[in-house]
Each structure stands twice: as C-alpha cells, then as structure tokens.
Write a protein that holds these residues in place. Sequence first.
Motif, short mmCIF file in Angstrom:
data_model
loop_
_atom_site.label_atom_id
_atom_site.label_comp_id
_atom_site.label_asym_id
_atom_site.label_seq_id
_atom_site.Cartn_x
_atom_site.Cartn_y
_atom_site.Cartn_z
N GLY A 59 0.82 -1.21 0.00
CA GLY A 59 0.00 0.00 0.00
C GLY A 59 0.85 1.25 0.00
N LYS A 60 0.29 2.32 0.58
CA LYS A 60 0.98 3.60 0.67
C LYS A 60 1.28 3.91 2.13
N ARG A 61 2.45 4.49 2.34
CA ARG A 61 2.88 4.91 3.67
C ARG A 61 3.01 6.43 3.66
N TYR A 62 2.35 7.10 4.62
CA TYR A 62 2.38 8.55 4.75
C TYR A 62 3.10 8.91 6.05
N ILE A 63 4.28 9.51 5.95
CA ILE A 63 5.04 9.93 7.13
C ILE A 63 5.34 11.41 6.97
N GLY A 64 4.62 12.28 7.69
CA GLY A 64 4.78 13.71 7.48
C GLY A 64 4.40 14.05 6.05
N ASP A 65 5.34 14.63 5.30
CA ASP A 65 5.06 14.95 3.90
C ASP A 65 5.61 13.90 2.94
N SER A 66 6.06 12.78 3.48
CA SER A 66 6.57 11.69 2.65
C SER A 66 5.43 10.72 2.30
N ILE A 67 5.27 10.44 1.01
CA ILE A 67 4.29 9.47 0.55
C ILE A 67 5.03 8.46 -0.31
N VAL A 72 9.13 6.37 13.68
CA VAL A 72 8.50 7.69 13.56
C VAL A 72 8.78 8.49 14.83
N PRO A 73 9.22 9.75 14.71
CA PRO A 73 9.49 10.56 15.90
C PRO A 73 8.21 11.10 16.51
N PRO A 74 8.28 11.68 17.69
CA PRO A 74 7.08 12.23 18.34
C PRO A 74 6.39 13.30 17.52
N ASN A 75 5.06 13.24 17.51
CA ASN A 75 4.19 14.28 16.95
C ASN A 75 4.32 14.48 15.44
N LEU A 76 4.93 13.53 14.75
CA LEU A 76 4.95 13.58 13.29
C LEU A 76 3.73 12.81 12.77
N PRO A 77 2.78 13.46 12.11
CA PRO A 77 1.61 12.75 11.61
C PRO A 77 2.00 11.62 10.67
N HIS A 78 1.28 10.52 10.76
CA HIS A 78 1.64 9.36 9.94
C HIS A 78 0.46 8.41 9.82
N THR A 79 0.53 7.57 8.83
CA THR A 79 -0.42 6.47 8.66
C THR A 79 0.06 5.55 7.56
N TRP A 80 -0.46 4.34 7.56
CA TRP A 80 -0.31 3.41 6.46
C TRP A 80 -1.70 3.18 5.88
N ALA A 81 -1.79 2.86 4.61
CA ALA A 81 -3.08 2.55 3.99
C ALA A 81 -2.83 1.45 2.96
N SER A 82 -3.34 0.26 3.23
CA SER A 82 -3.06 -0.88 2.34
C SER A 82 -4.04 -0.92 1.18
N ASN A 83 -3.58 -1.49 0.07
CA ASN A 83 -4.47 -1.74 -1.06
C ASN A 83 -4.64 -3.22 -1.36
#
Length: 318
Positions: free
Chosen positions: A46-54, A65-76
């Motif tokens: 899928g796609k991995r979103y770490i801060g402004d990295s996609i 992932v460091p503290p307070n950096l927005p993030h998520t994974w989203a599988s396809n």
Amino acid sequence: MKPAYEHVEFGDECSVRVYHRRLPRIPFEWHHHPEYELTLTLNSHGKRYIGDSIEGYSDADLVLVPPNLPHTWASNRSIDSSVPQVAIVIWFSGEWARRLADVCPEYTPLRDLLRRTACGLAFGEEVGAAMRTQLDKLLCNAPRERLGAALNVLCSLAEAPGRPLASPAAFSERTEGPSGHEPERINRVLSMIDSRFAEPLRLSELCEAANVSERSLARYFEQHMGESVGRYIARVRIGHACRMLAHTSAPVSVVAARSGFPNVANFNRQFKAMKDLTPVAYRRQFAVGDVAEAHAGPRITERSPSLQRNPRMPKSIA
C-alpha cells in the motif's frame, strides 16, 4: 487535513507498549502522538504517509517515527489474502530512552538513533526481516521480556542504515523548533533556516549566526545533521511546499514563491528530484487520504488507545 491525536497508554508496569495488530486491511488513519513509534508491517502492500513523505510499502516495511509527526499506512492488498495483514507497533518515550542511554553505556546507541529519527527513518527489508526473528519475545506476556526484546531491536537499528523520510519541517503542528540536542551553534543555524527559509539565504549569514567559518559549518552540519547545509535548506523548503500543496488550493507558482523558489521550473525540478512526484501529482496523491479517511470510520481519539476498531466498523482479527 488535521491529524487526529492518539493517546497511548502504557500501563503501570510497562516502559514500552507493544501492540500486535491484525486486520483484513490497514485503513488510512492520519494521526500523531508524543511517543516514538516503531512499526513493522507484514503481509501488506500500500501507501505509507510519514509527514510529507508518501511512498509505497510492501512486506517487512520497518519505520521509526518521531514524536508528533503525523503518519499512517493505507493498504491496497494483502500478499497472502488467506491471512490477516499485520502491524507490530512499539511505542516508547524519548525522555525515558535518553535517560537510559545516559546511565547505561550499553544503551548509548539509543541517543544516536533518536537524533537520526528527527524526520522519520525507513529501514531496509533485511532489517525488517531481522526484527521478525524477535517477535516471539516482543509479543510474549511478560513485560520484562518484551522490554528486553524492544531494547535489543532499537540498539540494532542504531547500527543499521536508515533513510530519512519527511522534510525537516514537515508539518505545521510541530512548533517547538530545534530539538535542543544539537550544539548551540547548530541550533542557531537551524533557527535561522526555519524562520527565513522562504528568503534567499547566504552561507555567510549562517556562518555569522554560528560564529564559525564556512568550512567549520559544513563539517559541523554533516556531523550533527547527517547532510549538507544546502540539502537541509532544500528539504525545509520542499517540506513547506508539501504542506501548502496538501492543505491549500494555492497555485503551484504561489506555493513555489512562498517556499523559497522564485523560479517555478526550478521548483518543479527540485520537487520531483526529492519526492519522485511533480507538485501537482503530490497534491493529487495526498488528496487520496481525504477519501480514505472518510471511509475509515471515527477518528483515533474516539477509539481505545489500543487502536481497536469502532463497533460500527469491521473488527480487527483477534
């Protein structure tokens, strides 16, 4: 898109929190928390979103992932559709880890690892595969054994090569500026770059702020930041551009100018070189998160800290 806040509970008898997440698919859940997070993702593409990295991810994806950096994974999709997708998550406090490194020489590498993780770190597939060999201990019922396994994993990561993911100023929510763990001279340079990145910045100005020669500044910066001054400034500027592309509808020319790129063609070229996407394509990719989040159910703050799904949504597989 504003990230949701996640409250991570450790319990009275635990220094680290280990979570074994198993579910049919990993949903888009844009969130942040004050703890460091190490995530190993298995049986998932899928796609991995770490801060402004996609970026795309696949099996044995390992990210710190460091503290307070927005993030998520989203599988396809799953690699093997007959078994669940898996995320092994380890949360821990940076303050706790630094104190341990201060009093126990055996864990000194932890301090270097936290310094390197300022923008998030992605490790190679072989490093993720090595962490898989520790899963029996990481997922056991004894907190002390889980702690020992987690420390061993983190110390091994300190010695492994890792690739930075997000730009240095990857999101607006993080306002505390330099971490305070760099020397004072470097902190003065970082503060000047963070406040004036949209302006033309001359190396002589940065040297004057740090009271060092250009040669010394280059050496200090490489030593403490792991990259050149020019590369850091470019990543700060591209990071600001990413935020504008993701959160505003401003034309690309305006984004470029407000991010320190008076020449749009040069902005497009540098953005593509750093993000492997054009600014327009980046905006389109990040917009996918808005759609995915709409189908992911309630925000993380409305669920238990263990990230169990809301009863109205499909439950994780136990």
